[in-house]
Motif scaffolding. Structure first.
Motif, PDB file in Angstrom:
ATOM      1  N   ARG A 265       2.227  -0.346 -11.194  1.00  0.00           N
ATOM      2  CA  ARG A 265       1.761   0.562 -10.193  1.00  0.00           C
ATOM      3  C   ARG A 265       2.825   1.358  -9.625  1.00  0.00           C
ATOM      4  N   ARG A 266       3.973   0.632  -8.814  1.00  0.00           N
ATOM      5  CA  ARG A 266       4.906   1.403  -8.308  1.00  0.00           C
ATOM      6  C   ARG A 266       5.708   2.284  -9.325  1.00  0.00           C
TER       7      ARG A 266
ATOM      8  N   HIS B 171       3.497   5.605  -9.583  1.00  0.00           N
ATOM      9  CA  HIS B 171       3.713   6.393  -8.404  1.00  0.00           C
ATOM     10  C   HIS B 171       4.668   7.078  -8.351  1.00  0.00           C
ATOM     11  N   ALA B 172       5.846   6.547  -8.714  1.00  0.00           N
ATOM     12  CA  ALA B 172       7.211   7.229  -8.559  1.00  0.00           C
ATOM     13  C   ALA B 172       7.386   8.218  -9.646  1.00  0.00           C
TER      14      ALA B 172
ATOM     15  N   ALA C  92      -0.789   2.464  -1.362  1.00  0.00           N
ATOM     16  CA  ALA C  92       0.205   2.959  -2.494  1.00  0.00           C
ATOM     17  C   ALA C  92       1.226   2.083  -2.632  1.00  0.00           C
ATOM     18  N   ASP C  93       1.697   1.260  -1.445  1.00  0.00           N
ATOM     19  CA  ASP C  93       2.706   0.188  -1.790  1.00  0.00           C
ATOM     20  C   ASP C  93       2.309  -1.058  -1.871  1.00  0.00           C
TER      21      ASP C  93
ATOM     22  N   PRO D 119       1.564  -4.461  -3.481  1.00  0.00           N
ATOM     23  CA  PRO D 119       2.264  -5.088  -4.813  1.00  0.00           C
ATOM     24  C   PRO D 119       0.907  -5.700  -5.638  1.00  0.00           C
TER      25      PRO D 119
ATOM     26  N   LEU E 241      -0.628   5.307   2.688  1.00  0.00           N
ATOM     27  CA  LEU E 241       0.705   5.075   2.199  1.00  0.00           C
ATOM     28  C   LEU E 241       0.901   3.651   1.995  1.00  0.00           C
ATOM     29  N   ALA E 242       0.293   2.710   2.875  1.00  0.00           N
ATOM     30  CA  ALA E 242       0.178   1.278   2.761  1.00  0.00           C
ATOM     31  C   ALA E 242      -0.556   0.655   1.341  1.00  0.00           C
TER      32      ALA E 242
ATOM     33  N   ARG F 155      -5.282  -1.073   6.980  1.00  0.00           N
ATOM     34  CA  ARG F 155      -3.979  -1.154   6.973  1.00  0.00           C
ATOM     35  C   ARG F 155      -3.841  -2.576   7.398  1.00  0.00           C
TER      36      ARG F 155
END
Length: 260
Positions: free
Chosen positions: A211-212, A215-216, A94-95, A97, A91-92, A37
């Motif tokens: 990618r975001r 995921h959503a 997954a987020d 950019p 989670l980092a 992270r």
């Protein structure tokens, strides 16, 4: 930044992170995920991330020998390790950019399986296998496995992995749609890096938005997914990469994306 459990190296536009406990098949103490992270906290211009493992394995799972299961209250200690360390790193990731690639040889077990499959592209060597062995020691899958696996391979196969606790070899993982590609072990590192390098040379503003959205997508209605796409398209259309792509198309040349 120096780390104890991982290696971090910039190779051009790619940030290469290597789990570095080869004597333990890269079994991961909570601090290893803290270091992952920290390593991605400031990309410092990197336009793709590649995660691999030193030695014969990617990651053989969580290493709680430091005390997480040896305490007076192992359940609470394990809960704290997951929520305070492992989950925060996943989670980092997954987020992020920018695109994320994993290179897997040998075992990707437990939390290591979750880490490998968190990538946008998981490239596996022919020695790789994926394992949810928790049932064999009376535990349950973690690290997002119960969310991730049904979405990748369907409920029946996810149930098989979790409740039978058997190895899924690389070729089977590919046939199931769990991973991107299987290559010979000796070509794994070069193949995975070439893919990360290709992604890093792409329109990384748009790739990050993709990618975001992916995921959503499973949590959104059809209408909400289209609304999110429209918002992402607005952001992508305003980027320098979009302008460069349009000009390159008109001028019949290869675009030179800069990730802005």
């Amino acid at each position: 930044m120096a780390f104890e459990h991982i290696l971090a190296e910039r190779r051009g536009d790619v940030l290469v992170l290597t789990l570095n406990r080869p004597d333990r098949l890269n079994a991961a103490p909570p601090a290893m995920f803290d270091e992952l992270r920290a390593a991605i906290d400031t990309l410092d211009g990197a336009r793709a991330v590649l995660i691999g493992g030193a030695g014969r394995g990617f990651c053989s799972g969580a290493d709680v020998a430091g005390g997480a299961l040896g305490s007076d209250n192992p359940g609470e200690a394990t809960f704290a390790a997951l929520t305070g360390h492992y989950n925060r790193a996943l989670l980092a990731l997954a987020d992020l950019p920018v695109p994320l690639v994993s290179a897997v040889r040998g075992p990707a077990a437990g939390i290591g399986c979750s880490l490998a499959l968190a990538a946008d592209f998981c490239v596996a060597s022919d020695t790789a296998y994926f394992l949810q062995a928790f049932v064999n020691i009376g535990l349950v899958p973690d690290g997002g496995a119960s969310w991730m696996l049904p979405r990748l391979i369907g409920r029946a196969r996810a149930t098989e992995m979790m409740m039978l606790g058997e190895r899924v070899l690389a070729d089977t993982a590919l046939a199931w749609g769990m991973i991107h590609k299987v290559v010979a072990d000796e070509t794994l590192d070069a193949t995975a890096f070439a893919l990360a390098e290709r992604l890093a040379a792409g329109p990384t503003v748009a790739l990050g938005l993709m990618r975001r959205n992916l995921h959503a997508a499973f949590e959104l209605s059809y209408a909400d997914a289209m609304q999110r796409e429209a918002e992402a398209q607005r952001d992508a259309r305003g980027s320098g990469d979009s302008m460069e792509g349009g000009m390159a198309f008109l001028q019949k040349r290869k675009p030179q994306f800069r990730g802005v």
